[in-house]
Design a protein around this motif. Structure first.
Motif, PDB file in Angstrom:
ATOM      1  N   VAL A  15       0.840  -1.201   0.000  1.00  6.32           N
ATOM      2  CA  VAL A  15       0.000   0.000   0.000  1.00  6.32           C
ATOM      3  C   VAL A  15       0.873   1.248   0.000  1.00  6.32           C
ATOM      4  CG1 VAL A  15      -1.719   1.317   1.295  1.00  6.32           C
ATOM      5  CG2 VAL A  15      -1.892  -1.178   1.167  1.00  6.32           C
ATOM      6  N   TYR A  16       0.569   2.187  -0.895  1.00  2.03           N
ATOM      7  CA  TYR A  16       1.295   3.456  -0.930  1.00  2.03           C
ATOM      8  C   TYR A  16       0.399   4.637  -0.562  1.00  2.03           C
ATOM      9  CZ  TYR A  16      -0.934   4.612  -5.419  1.00  2.03           C
ATOM     10  OH  TYR A  16      -1.846   4.906  -6.402  1.00  2.03           O
ATOM     11  N   SER A 133       2.826   9.506  -6.173  1.00  2.18           N
ATOM     12  CA  SER A 133       2.316   9.396  -7.556  1.00  2.18           C
ATOM     13  C   SER A 133       2.344   7.957  -8.067  1.00  2.18           C
ATOM     14  CB  SER A 133       3.124  10.307  -8.488  1.00  2.18           C
ATOM     15  OG  SER A 133       3.251  11.609  -7.976  1.00  2.18           O
ATOM     16  N   GLY A 134       1.804   7.032  -7.276  1.00  6.39           N
ATOM     17  CA  GLY A 134       1.903   5.617  -7.613  1.00  6.39           C
ATOM     18  C   GLY A 134       1.348   5.259  -8.972  1.00  6.39           C
ATOM     19  N   ALA A 135       0.185   5.797  -9.343  1.00  9.60           N
ATOM     20  CA  ALA A 135      -0.402   5.476 -10.647  1.00  9.60           C
ATOM     21  C   ALA A 135       0.490   5.972 -11.771  1.00  9.60           C
ATOM     22  CB  ALA A 135      -1.800   6.080 -10.750  1.00  9.60           C
ATOM     23  N   LEU A 136       1.060   7.155 -11.605  1.00  7.81           N
ATOM     24  CA  LEU A 136       1.976   7.680 -12.612  1.00  7.81           C
ATOM     25  C   LEU A 136       3.216   6.810 -12.722  1.00  7.81           C
ATOM     26  CD1 LEU A 136       3.007   9.829 -14.593  1.00  7.81           C
ATOM     27  CD2 LEU A 136       3.787  11.162 -12.610  1.00  7.81           C
ATOM     28  N   VAL A 137       3.745   6.364 -11.591  1.00  7.98           N
ATOM     29  CA  VAL A 137       4.926   5.503 -11.614  1.00  7.98           C
ATOM     30  C   VAL A 137       4.653   4.219 -12.389  1.00  7.98           C
ATOM     31  CG1 VAL A 137       6.463   4.108 -10.174  1.00  7.98           C
ATOM     32  CG2 VAL A 137       5.937   6.453  -9.510  1.00  7.98           C
ATOM     33  N   ARG A 138       3.480   3.617 -12.172  1.00  4.71           N
ATOM     34  CA  ARG A 138       3.142   2.414 -12.929  1.00  4.71           C
ATOM     35  C   ARG A 138       3.113   2.679 -14.422  1.00  4.71           C
ATOM     36  NH1 ARG A 138      -0.567   1.703  -8.746  1.00  4.71           N
ATOM     37  NH2 ARG A 138      -2.306   2.417 -10.056  1.00  4.71           N
ATOM     38  N   SER A 139       2.554   3.821 -14.808  1.00  6.05           N
ATOM     39  CA  SER A 139       2.517   4.168 -16.232  1.00  6.05           C
ATOM     40  C   SER A 139       3.919   4.342 -16.787  1.00  6.05           C
ATOM     41  CB  SER A 139       1.716   5.457 -16.441  1.00  6.05           C
ATOM     42  OG  SER A 139       0.355   5.280 -16.087  1.00  6.05           O
ATOM     43  N   LEU A 140       4.794   4.998 -16.029  1.00 10.13           N
ATOM     44  CA  LEU A 140       6.164   5.230 -16.487  1.00 10.13           C
ATOM     45  C   LEU A 140       6.936   3.920 -16.596  1.00 10.13           C
ATOM     46  CD1 LEU A 140       6.909   8.382 -14.311  1.00 10.13           C
ATOM     47  CD2 LEU A 140       6.492   8.330 -16.782  1.00 10.13           C
ATOM     48  N   ILE A 141       6.656   2.988 -15.689  1.00  6.62           N
ATOM     49  CA  ILE A 141       7.287   1.665 -15.784  1.00  6.62           C
ATOM     50  C   ILE A 141       6.793   0.944 -17.030  1.00  6.62           C
ATOM     51  CG2 ILE A 141       7.387  -0.626 -14.729  1.00  6.62           C
ATOM     52  CD1 ILE A 141       7.408   0.781 -11.993  1.00  6.62           C
ATOM     53  N   GLY A 142       5.488   0.993 -17.262  1.00  4.50           N
ATOM     54  CA  GLY A 142       4.933   0.343 -18.443  1.00  4.50           C
ATOM     55  C   GLY A 142       5.471   0.898 -19.739  1.00  4.50           C
ATOM     56  N   ARG A 162      -4.713   1.622  -1.636  1.00  2.00           N
ATOM     57  CA  ARG A 162      -4.227   1.516  -3.011  1.00  2.00           C
ATOM     58  C   ARG A 162      -2.816   0.934  -3.020  1.00  2.00           C
ATOM     59  NH1 ARG A 162      -7.204   5.266  -7.164  1.00  2.00           N
ATOM     60  NH2 ARG A 162      -9.228   5.326  -6.086  1.00  2.00           N
ATOM     61  N   ARG A 163      -2.638  -0.095  -3.819  1.00  2.00           N
ATOM     62  CA  ARG A 163      -1.362  -0.805  -3.869  1.00  2.00           C
ATOM     63  C   ARG A 163      -0.540  -0.360  -5.067  1.00  2.00           C
ATOM     64  NH1 ARG A 163      -4.706  -3.760  -0.874  1.00  2.00           N
ATOM     65  NH2 ARG A 163      -3.825  -5.072   0.773  1.00  2.00           N
ATOM     66  N   LEU A 164       0.755  -0.383  -4.883  1.00  2.00           N
ATOM     67  CA  LEU A 164       1.650   0.092  -5.927  1.00  2.00           C
ATOM     68  C   LEU A 164       1.588  -0.785  -7.164  1.00  2.00           C
ATOM     69  CD1 LEU A 164       3.824   1.981  -6.957  1.00  2.00           C
ATOM     70  CD2 LEU A 164       5.524   0.627  -5.718  1.00  2.00           C
TER      71      LEU A 164
END
Length: 208
Positions: A15-16, A133-142, A162-164
């Motif tokens: 969770v973040y 900015s967890g959702a943004l980080v996921r997008s940047l990783i993708g 909300r989980r990372l």
């Protein structure tokens, strides 16, 4: 070209959401905000301070930006290592709705995320940093745009929030580049993105 670096606080169950305080992020009825505070110590503080000292610009999701913009402009002590960087360095916020940001030095990114972030990296000399900015980080990783992930894992399980890395996160391999555990049990680990996962099997060969 600059380096895109993310720093995130997470619990043992990933969770973040709302690490800094009870009212920080109450989406979906989340009531456990502030979980990082009792476990923060001088060691983790020095680590995060060192991260901020390497920043040349900031890239933030809209929610994290709003949290930061409501607090940091009011901190005017030039010796504060966080305020001095956040208030003076360029800030880029990813948003389709923010029109006229009041925080000085803010630019809104509302177009093609991949193109805009790649352009930012190309014109940044040092670190372009993402905090929270967890959702943004996921997008940047993708999009394979993130270079480095600093993950601060706190020894607490919340069971909700909300989980990372939820289901649907882009499969990704990381390379561990350093880290240690603080006296209060916070695991400070740094990873570089290393492409797609590799797979294998522990099955014994038939002639074994």
């Amino acid at each position: 070209m600059g380096k895109l670096v993310s720093t995130l606080f997470v619990t043992l169950d990933g969770v973040y959401q709302g690490p800094g305080g009870p009212g920080e992020d109450t989406r979906d009825g989340f009531t456990q905000g502030g979980w990082s505070f009792p476990l923060g110590d001088d060691d983790s503080g020095r680590f995060v301070t060192g991260v901020f000292e390497r920043a040349d610009a900031f890239l933030l999701g809209r929610r994290t930006y709003d949290i930061f913009a409501a607090y940091w402009p009011r901190v005017t002590d030039p010796a504060n290592p966080f305020a001095s960087r956040l208030n003076t360095l360029p800030k880029y916020v990813v948003s389709a709705t923010l029109q006229d940001p009041a925080w000085s030095g803010t630019t809104v990114l509302g177009g093609d995320l991949a193109k805009e972030v790649q352009a930012l990296k190309e014109r940044t000399d040092g670190e372009l940093q993402v905090h929270g900015s967890g959702a943004l980080v996921r997008s940047l990783i993708g999009l394979r745009l993130l270079d480095t992930l600093h993950l601060l894992t706190f020894p607490v399980v919340l069971g909700s929030g909300r989980r990372l890395f939820p289901d649907g996160t882009a499969p990704t391999r990381f390379r561990h580049t350093g880290g240690h555990v603080t006296g209060s049990g916070v695991s400070l680990q740094t990873y570089d993105l290393a492409g797609d996962p590799e797979y294998g099997s522990y099955d014994l060969p038939e002639d074994a």
